[in-house]
Design an enzyme around this catalytic site. Structure first.
Site, PDB file in Angstrom:
ATOM      1  N   ASN A   1       0.861  -1.192   0.000  1.00  0.00           N
ATOM      2  CA  ASN A   1       0.000   0.000   0.000  1.00  0.00           C
ATOM      3  C   ASN A   1       0.899   1.244   0.000  1.00  0.00           C
ATOM      4  O   ASN A   1       1.722   1.430   0.897  1.00  0.00           O
ATOM      5  CB  ASN A   1      -0.893  -0.037   1.250  1.00  0.00           C
ATOM      6  CG  ASN A   1      -1.815   1.165   1.342  1.00  0.00           C
ATOM      7  OD1 ASN A   1      -1.389   2.288   1.106  1.00  0.00           O
ATOM      8  ND2 ASN A   1      -3.052   0.948   1.704  1.00  0.00           N
TER       9      ASN A   1
ATOM     10  N   ARG B   1      -9.415   8.047  -1.197  1.00  0.00           N
ATOM     11  CA  ARG B   1     -10.390   8.520  -0.199  1.00  0.00           C
ATOM     12  C   ARG B   1     -11.269   9.603  -0.779  1.00  0.00           C
ATOM     13  O   ARG B   1     -10.854  10.326  -1.684  1.00  0.00           O
ATOM     14  CB  ARG B   1      -9.652   9.065   1.024  1.00  0.00           C
ATOM     15  CG  ARG B   1      -9.217   7.984   1.976  1.00  0.00           C
ATOM     16  CD  ARG B   1      -8.648   8.588   3.243  1.00  0.00           C
ATOM     17  NE  ARG B   1      -8.524   7.581   4.273  1.00  0.00           N
ATOM     18  CZ  ARG B   1      -9.427   7.342   5.207  1.00  0.00           C
ATOM     19  NH1 ARG B   1     -10.527   8.060   5.275  1.00  0.00           N
ATOM     20  NH2 ARG B   1      -9.232   6.397   6.101  1.00  0.00           N
TER      21      ARG B   1
ATOM     22  N   GLU C   1     -11.104  -9.023   3.499  1.00  0.00           N
ATOM     23  CA  GLU C   1      -9.833  -8.629   4.097  1.00  0.00           C
ATOM     24  C   GLU C   1     -10.108  -8.418   5.578  1.00  0.00           C
ATOM     25  O   GLU C   1     -10.964  -7.613   5.953  1.00  0.00           O
ATOM     26  CB  GLU C   1      -9.284  -7.351   3.457  1.00  0.00           C
ATOM     27  CG  GLU C   1      -7.947  -6.985   4.092  1.00  0.00           C
ATOM     28  CD  GLU C   1      -7.127  -6.004   3.284  1.00  0.00           C
ATOM     29  OE1 GLU C   1      -7.219  -6.011   2.035  1.00  0.00           O
ATOM     30  OE2 GLU C   1      -6.381  -5.235   3.912  1.00  0.00           O
TER      31      GLU C   1
ATOM     32  N   ARG D   1      -7.153  12.837   0.535  1.00  0.00           N
ATOM     33  CA  ARG D   1      -6.071  13.311   1.401  1.00  0.00           C
ATOM     34  C   ARG D   1      -4.707  12.746   1.011  1.00  0.00           C
ATOM     35  O   ARG D   1      -3.687  13.306   1.328  1.00  0.00           O
ATOM     36  CB  ARG D   1      -6.376  13.009   2.865  1.00  0.00           C
ATOM     37  CG  ARG D   1      -6.330  11.541   3.206  1.00  0.00           C
ATOM     38  CD  ARG D   1      -6.457  11.321   4.682  1.00  0.00           C
ATOM     39  NE  ARG D   1      -7.797  11.575   5.162  1.00  0.00           N
ATOM     40  CZ  ARG D   1      -8.281  11.040   6.290  1.00  0.00           C
ATOM     41  NH1 ARG D   1      -7.522  10.286   7.040  1.00  0.00           N
ATOM     42  NH2 ARG D   1      -9.516  11.271   6.669  1.00  0.00           N
TER      43      ARG D   1
ATOM     44  N   HIS E   1       0.908   6.388   1.651  1.00  0.00           N
ATOM     45  CA  HIS E   1       1.640   7.388   2.431  1.00  0.00           C
ATOM     46  C   HIS E   1       2.816   8.017   1.692  1.00  0.00           C
ATOM     47  O   HIS E   1       3.416   8.974   2.178  1.00  0.00           O
ATOM     48  CB  HIS E   1       2.011   6.815   3.795  1.00  0.00           C
ATOM     49  CG  HIS E   1       0.760   6.520   4.572  1.00  0.00           C
ATOM     50  ND1 HIS E   1      -0.176   7.500   4.840  1.00  0.00           N
ATOM     51  CD2 HIS E   1       0.243   5.363   5.048  1.00  0.00           C
ATOM     52  CE1 HIS E   1      -1.201   6.963   5.476  1.00  0.00           C
ATOM     53  NE2 HIS E   1      -0.980   5.667   5.606  1.00  0.00           N
TER      54      HIS E   1
ATOM     55  N   THR F   1      -8.362   3.935   8.422  1.00  0.00           N
ATOM     56  CA  THR F   1      -9.583   3.123   8.424  1.00  0.00           C
ATOM     57  C   THR F   1      -9.693   2.385   9.763  1.00  0.00           C
ATOM     58  O   THR F   1      -9.021   1.383   9.981  1.00  0.00           O
ATOM     59  CB  THR F   1      -9.559   2.125   7.241  1.00  0.00           C
ATOM     60  OG1 THR F   1      -9.104   2.816   6.094  1.00  0.00           O
ATOM     61  CG2 THR F   1     -10.940   1.560   6.982  1.00  0.00           C
TER      62      THR F   1
END
Ligand code: PXP
Length: 241
Positions: free
Chosen positions: A9, A47, A153, A51, A12, A103
């Site tokens: 992922n 999102r 998940e 963001r 960030h 989340t």
């Protein structure tokens, strides 16, 4: 032994970029590095407030990435239409609250069952496989199957927090394990993610029926320390030439 997959992922990377409003670090570059070094898939969460990942990140990553792209989205009309437009290989439906830092829990499968069922059907029709991000609860695993999800998940956040705080994580581990076993038994793909670190991933990887781990924050955080020395040395060289 089942081959476990790693989904990286890269949200960030975008968080750092957006903090400055510049063009770097580019999430696409991170996606291609993940691909090059053997990741099985790349995950991005578009999102509603944008963001971190932005629409153009999704566009370029989908265009250039050769390994599967897993798109996390909230169960809204806007997001479903975006997924259909960009055709990620997988969609993971997650709950979303504007004010949350990340989340914070799994989907509420009591409230949104019919809406989720319709979304899964629509995405499946467009050849996009759907997993639901759920709490490790047996009832939720059964509900996910009932509404046609291809996979689940399991939210590992609570388990990871306990591991990080050196608290007893046995009960949390058991919940994940029993949910994973049930999910597998009824034919769902079973993935896990949220808050995983080297320690927690090592513990949880003993659960064989979890076939994919989606990890983000710790990978990006740890990369700082793996790469910091190299970058500082390079700057010292550059300014002394
Ligand atoms: N899986 C899902 C569904 C998520 O929402 C997230 C966080 O965006 C992750 C995995 C990755 O969590 P982390 O960044 O804590 O590794």
């Amino acid at each position: 032994m089942i081959n476990k997959k790693l989904g990286v992922n890269i949200d960030h990377v975008a968080t750092i970029r957006n903090a400055r409003g510049v063009l770097y670090p580019n999430p696409l570059k991170a996606a291609l590095i993940a691909e090059k070094c053997g990741a099985d898939s790349v995950t991005i969460h578009l999102r509603e407030d944008r963001r971190h990942i932005r629409d153009y990140d999704l566009k370029y990553i989908k265009k250039k990435l050769k390994i599967p792209l897993n798109l996390e989205i909230a169960p809204t009309k806007e997001m479903v239409n975006i997924a259909i437009r960009y055709q990620p290989n997988f969609v993971c439906i997650v709950p979303e609250k504007r004010s949350e830092i990340t989340t914070e829990g799994g989907l509420n499968l009591n409230k949104k069952l019919i809406q989720l069922k319709k979304i899964i059907l629509k995405l499946n029709k467009h050849k996009i496989k759907v997993s639901l991000f759920i709490e490790p609860k047996l009832l939720d695993v059964l509900k996910a199957k009932k509404i046609g999800a291809n996979g689940i998940e399991l939210h590992t956040g609570n388990f990871c927090n306990l591991v990080n705080k050196n608290k007893s994580y046995k009960a949390a581990y058991k919940k994940i394990k029993s949910s994973a076993i049930l999910g597998r038994k009824i034919g769902l793909d079973v993935h896990a993610g949220h808050g995983l670190t080297y320690n927690s991933a090592k513990i949880i990887s003993k659960i064989d029926c979890i076939t994919e781990y989606n990890i983000g924050h710790f990978i990006i955080a740890e990369s700082i320390f793996v790469g910091l020395k190299k970058v500082i040395k390079k700057f010292i060289k550059i300014i002394n030439k």
